[in-house]
Design a protein around this motif. Structure first.
Motif, PDB file in Angstrom:
ATOM      1  N   SER A   1      93.783  79.793   6.280  1.00  0.00           N
ATOM      2  CA  SER A   1      94.149  80.940   6.028  1.00  0.00           C
ATOM      3  C   SER A   1      95.450  81.344   6.816  1.00  0.00           C
ATOM      4  N   LEU A   2      96.337  82.197   6.070  1.00  0.00           N
ATOM      5  CA  LEU A   2      97.730  82.399   6.559  1.00  0.00           C
ATOM      6  C   LEU A   2      97.701  82.742   7.959  1.00  0.00           C
ATOM      7  N   PRO A   3      98.494  82.085   8.920  1.00  0.00           N
ATOM      8  CA  PRO A   3      98.539  82.540  10.391  1.00  0.00           C
ATOM      9  C   PRO A   3      99.737  83.517  10.623  1.00  0.00           C
ATOM     10  N   ARG A   4     100.148  84.103   9.417  1.00  0.00           N
ATOM     11  CA  ARG A   4     101.164  85.218   9.595  1.00  0.00           C
ATOM     12  C   ARG A   4     101.452  85.889   8.202  1.00  0.00           C
ATOM     13  N   PRO A   5     101.535  87.172   8.059  1.00  0.00           N
ATOM     14  CA  PRO A   5     101.666  87.471   6.503  1.00  0.00           C
ATOM     15  C   PRO A   5     102.777  86.852   5.911  1.00  0.00           C
TER      16      PRO A   5
ATOM     17  N   GLY B   1     101.653  95.039  10.893  1.00  0.00           N
ATOM     18  CA  GLY B   1     101.713  96.153   9.884  1.00  0.00           C
ATOM     19  C   GLY B   1     103.212  95.841   9.011  1.00  0.00           C
ATOM     20  N   GLY B   2     103.321  96.852   8.126  1.00  0.00           N
ATOM     21  CA  GLY B   2     104.334  96.852   7.271  1.00  0.00           C
ATOM     22  C   GLY B   2     104.054  96.301   6.038  1.00  0.00           C
ATOM     23  N   LYS B   3     104.860  96.276   5.084  1.00  0.00           N
ATOM     24  CA  LYS B   3     104.617  95.595   3.593  1.00  0.00           C
ATOM     25  C   LYS B   3     104.624  94.127   3.470  1.00  0.00           C
ATOM     26  N   CYS B   4     103.954  93.584   2.667  1.00  0.00           N
ATOM     27  CA  CYS B   4     104.026  92.243   2.519  1.00  0.00           C
ATOM     28  C   CYS B   4     103.226  91.657   1.021  1.00  0.00           C
ATOM     29  N   LEU B   5     103.506  90.404   0.648  1.00  0.00           N
ATOM     30  CA  LEU B   5     102.716  89.972  -0.574  1.00  0.00           C
ATOM     31  C   LEU B   5     101.029  89.616   0.056  1.00  0.00           C
ATOM     32  N   PHE B   6     100.979  88.848   0.775  1.00  0.00           N
ATOM     33  CA  PHE B   6      99.828  88.536   1.254  1.00  0.00           C
ATOM     34  C   PHE B   6      99.759  88.711   2.885  1.00  0.00           C
ATOM     35  N   PRO B   7      98.584  89.369   3.115  1.00  0.00           N
ATOM     36  CA  PRO B   7      98.392  89.681   4.651  1.00  0.00           C
ATOM     37  C   PRO B   7      97.987  88.664   5.427  1.00  0.00           C
ATOM     38  N   ASP B   8      98.235  88.423   6.857  1.00  0.00           N
ATOM     39  CA  ASP B   8      97.670  87.235   7.531  1.00  0.00           C
ATOM     40  C   ASP B   8      96.148  87.170   7.369  1.00  0.00           C
ATOM     41  N   GLY B   9      95.717  85.911   7.535  1.00  0.00           N
ATOM     42  CA  GLY B   9      94.529  85.772   7.393  1.00  0.00           C
ATOM     43  C   GLY B   9      94.006  85.657   5.827  1.00  0.00           C
ATOM     44  N   PHE B  10      94.962  85.891   5.096  1.00  0.00           N
ATOM     45  CA  PHE B  10      94.590  85.315   3.479  1.00  0.00           C
ATOM     46  C   PHE B  10      94.513  83.942   3.033  1.00  0.00           C
ATOM     47  N   GLY B  11      93.681  83.734   2.125  1.00  0.00           N
ATOM     48  CA  GLY B  11      93.434  82.543   1.808  1.00  0.00           C
ATOM     49  C   GLY B  11      92.263  82.509   0.864  1.00  0.00           C
ATOM     50  N   LEU B  12      92.659  81.973  -0.477  1.00  0.00           N
ATOM     51  CA  LEU B  12      91.619  81.755  -1.388  1.00  0.00           C
ATOM     52  C   LEU B  12      90.625  80.763  -1.210  1.00  0.00           C
ATOM     53  N   LYS B  13      89.246  80.823  -1.682  1.00  0.00           N
ATOM     54  CA  LYS B  13      88.496  79.656  -1.460  1.00  0.00           C
ATOM     55  C   LYS B  13      88.319  79.214  -2.975  1.00  0.00           C
ATOM     56  N   ASN B  14      88.124  78.068  -3.254  1.00  0.00           N
ATOM     57  CA  ASN B  14      87.967  77.508  -4.699  1.00  0.00           C
ATOM     58  C   ASN B  14      86.573  77.237  -4.835  1.00  0.00           C
TER      59      ASN B  14
END
Ligand code: BGC
Ligand code: BGC
Length: 602
Positions: A571-575, A589-602
């Motif tokens: 999962s993302l270590p930074r946004p 904080g602030g705008k981003c495409l994916f937040p930190d911690g994001f990561g899909l599971k398949n």
């Protein structure tokens, strides 16, 4: 060290019991240290404080001539004979032997940048850079990875790695973003401690298969304005302490034996001259008992005059100075020795400052057991690049992959796919897979080291015998594919050269993905990069997109997950920023495409 503990080592142990809970105590040999120190001349003491690059020495015998305490290999300083593990072992042993010819036979500490594996040595295992390990969020795995690194480093006779970098990078434009685990202070602290434990073992010196760790770069290297390398960190003290100090507090508690000072400044003051942060905070408040080493020629940046650089840095609390230059060059190590000697004679550097520096260096050398002999176990040399070591790196790779998109569940791919086209030069380029600090200081493209596996090679050995795999480096030949794996990303870079104003996926890479998309077949994009890149149209034109960071030599870690033997876990270590205007993109904080911690599971 107090006088009482010098005379009665037992007191040292008792005093140490009062240290903060869990902190490792390095004072148990302080009786021996004091006894040795009392025999040393000023020249011998100052020699201990010098760390010369091997290229600064015309001959290894200069270690003995100048009583040098340490030698390093900088990013481009390889053994003259060659770059294999055996070449390194012979080379390092040559320097170590010289130290043992001196009057007091104080062993030499040789240091190297083993920042993602023993990365200067041909055939060593290259691990993902720290940002990829950050994506695993797994301290146990980081510990194991660094344990392997320690064994490979020790296998070349070297007992000191300039690792871990515990920067907390606040701006993706910084070329060293990948050397930091995360923009989140807590993760950096946790993974930094794990790295130190892996490198040093549970107790520094208890095990000859371990090496001295070096937390770097103190303090605020990742906080410079606009992410400029060696720049200025502009913030108040409360922010500085909250954001950048905790990894050092944790490192000291975990017993890190050395800390490297940052090139950067804090509010305009060079860290290398900042007595308050070096001495009062780190050695005083945090109770750091090890030694402080400068960065490469970093003291030279303090003032126009070198002697003033020496005075101000040593008085600020520097214990050992990393010097890339030799006689005939500016600011060389002989000049350093002469300048420091005269500063003592002139009363500008106090003898007890010298004694403190040397005590700290000797303390670590005793703690590591170097005085009892430092022969290298041939089994360690043999094991460099072994399948067992590669297996750990492969696990790191598969745990570090972050799945950002998986439309229609195109991943995992079937091994039995009929026609698979692999596009993009990065697919078959170990140098791009490894990034900077790999064989060369800045890294380089191409087949940089033996024993590794590119992603293309890994795909070829993973698919079924009936599957046709075609490689199209420029993406011009995509016809007939059932699916296309596009591999794109950044060319290798390291400090200084890696800074950029726009951390974007290149137009060429975006066009390659667009061309693949135009075929109407599933497009799986694998991204090699040292930081989140602004993706432009690449995300919408990919059916699936995987951030693979700079995974290193074990390409099979990627196919393990791509073909479904293991799930996506990273999962993302930074946004991740959507546009350049969102940079710097921070977890806080602030705008981003994916937040930190994001990561899909398949
Ligand atoms: C880097 C350090 C590195 C040192 C020795 C410096 O330029 O900032 O991270 O340890 O060189 O190669
Ligand atoms: C060295 C690196 C060092 C850099 C800093 C390079 O030539 O190989 O180790 O960090 O210079 O300027």
């Amino acid at each position: 060290m107090s006088k009482i503990s010098a005379i009665y080592p037992v007191f040292a142990t008792i005093l140490a019991a009062g240290l903060s809970a869990g902190a490792q105590d390095f004072s148990q040999n302080d009786g021996k240290v004091a006894a040795l120190l009392s025999q040393m001349t000023l020249d011998e003491k100052i020699g201990q404080m010098v760390q010369a690059d091997c290229m600064a020495l015309t001959n290894a015998s200069e270690v003995a001539t100048y009583d040098l305490g340490s030698v390093l290999s900088g990013g481009n300083s390889d053994p003259a004979a060659g770059n294999t593990a055996q070449d390194w072992l012979d080379w390092v042993n040559g320097y170590k032997a010289e130290a043992l010819k001196t009057r007091l036979k104080i062993p030499l500490l040789y240091g190297v940048d083993a920042v993602h594996g023993h990365n200067n040595i041909l055939g060593a295992v290259i691990f993902p850079h720290h940002i990829g390990l950050g994506a695993t969020h797994d301290p146990d795995l980081v510990r194991q990875a660094e344990r392997v690194t320690a064994q490979e480093v020790a296998g070349t006779g070297i007992r000191w790695a300039f690792d871990p970098c515990v920067a907390v990078p606040q701006d993706e434009r910084w070329g060293r973003t990948y050397e930091g685990y995360s923009d989140d202070t807590r993760w950096v602290s946790e993974l930094g401690v794990a790295a130190i434990q892996g490198l040093q073992g549970s107790q520094l010196g208890a095990d000859p298969q371990t090496v001295l760790a070096c937390a770097k770069h103190y303090l605020g290297d990742g906080g410079t304005h606009n992410g400029v390398d060696q720049g200025n960190t502009e913030c108040d003290e409360a922010t500085l302490r909250a954001r950048f100090l905790p990894p050092y507090a944790a490192a000291v508690k975990a017993g890190v034996g050395s800390i490297m000072v940052s090139y950067s400044s804090w509010n305009g003051v060079k860290m290398h001259s900042n007595k308050y942060l070096l001495t009062d905070v780190l050695k005083g408040e945090l109770g750091f008992q090890g030694f402080l080493v400068s960065d490469w020629a970093a003291i030279d940046q303090i003032a126009p005059d070198y002697k003033e650089d020496v005075e101000r840095s040593i008085n600020a609390g520097l214990d050992m100075v990393m010097i890339p230059y030799g006689p005939g060059q500016k600011n060389n190590f002989v000049e350093f020795i002469q300048d420091l000697k005269s500063l003592v004679a002139e009363g500008k550097v106090a003898p007890n400052r010298i004694d403190d520096a040397v005590t700290r260096i000797l303390r670590i050398k005793f703690q590591m057991g170097l005085f009892d002999g430092d022969a290298t176990d041939p089994a360690l040399t043999q094991a460099i690049g072994s399948p067992e070591h590669r297996a750990v790196a492969r696990q790191c790779v598969r745990e570090s992959l972050v799945l950002l998109k998986n439309e229609g569940h195109v991943l995992p791919l079937s091994r039995k796919i009929g026609n698979l086209v692999v596009a993009g030069e990065a697919a078959d380029d170990l140098g791009m897979q490894c990034g900077g600090w790999t064989i060369d200081w800045q890294g380089k493209v191409g087949n940089v080291t033996p024993g590794g596996t590119t992603l293309l090679q890994a795909i070829k050995t993973t698919v079924s015998p009936d599957t046709q795999v075609r490689f199209s480096a420029d993406g011009s030949d995509l016809a007939g594919a059932d699916a296309i794996v596009v591999v794109v990303g950044e060319k290798p870079y390291a400090e200084m050269k890696g800074d950029t104003k726009k951390p974007d996926l290149t137009m060429d890479d975006q066009m390659l993905i667009a061309r693949a998309q135009a075929t109407g077949k599933p497009v799986v994009t694998i991204l090699f990069s040292g930081r989140p890149l602004v993706l432009g149209k690449a995300l919408q034109n990919s059916s699936a997109l995987v951030a693979a960071w700079l995974p290193g030599t074990e390409g099979e870690g990627i196919t393990d997950v791509l073909f479904g033997d293991y799930p996506f876990n990273g999962s993302l270590p930074r946004p991740w920023p959507k546009t350049d205007r969102q940079i710097p993109t921070l977890s806080s904080g602030g705008k981003c495409l994916f937040p930190d911690g994001f990561g899909l599971k398949n």
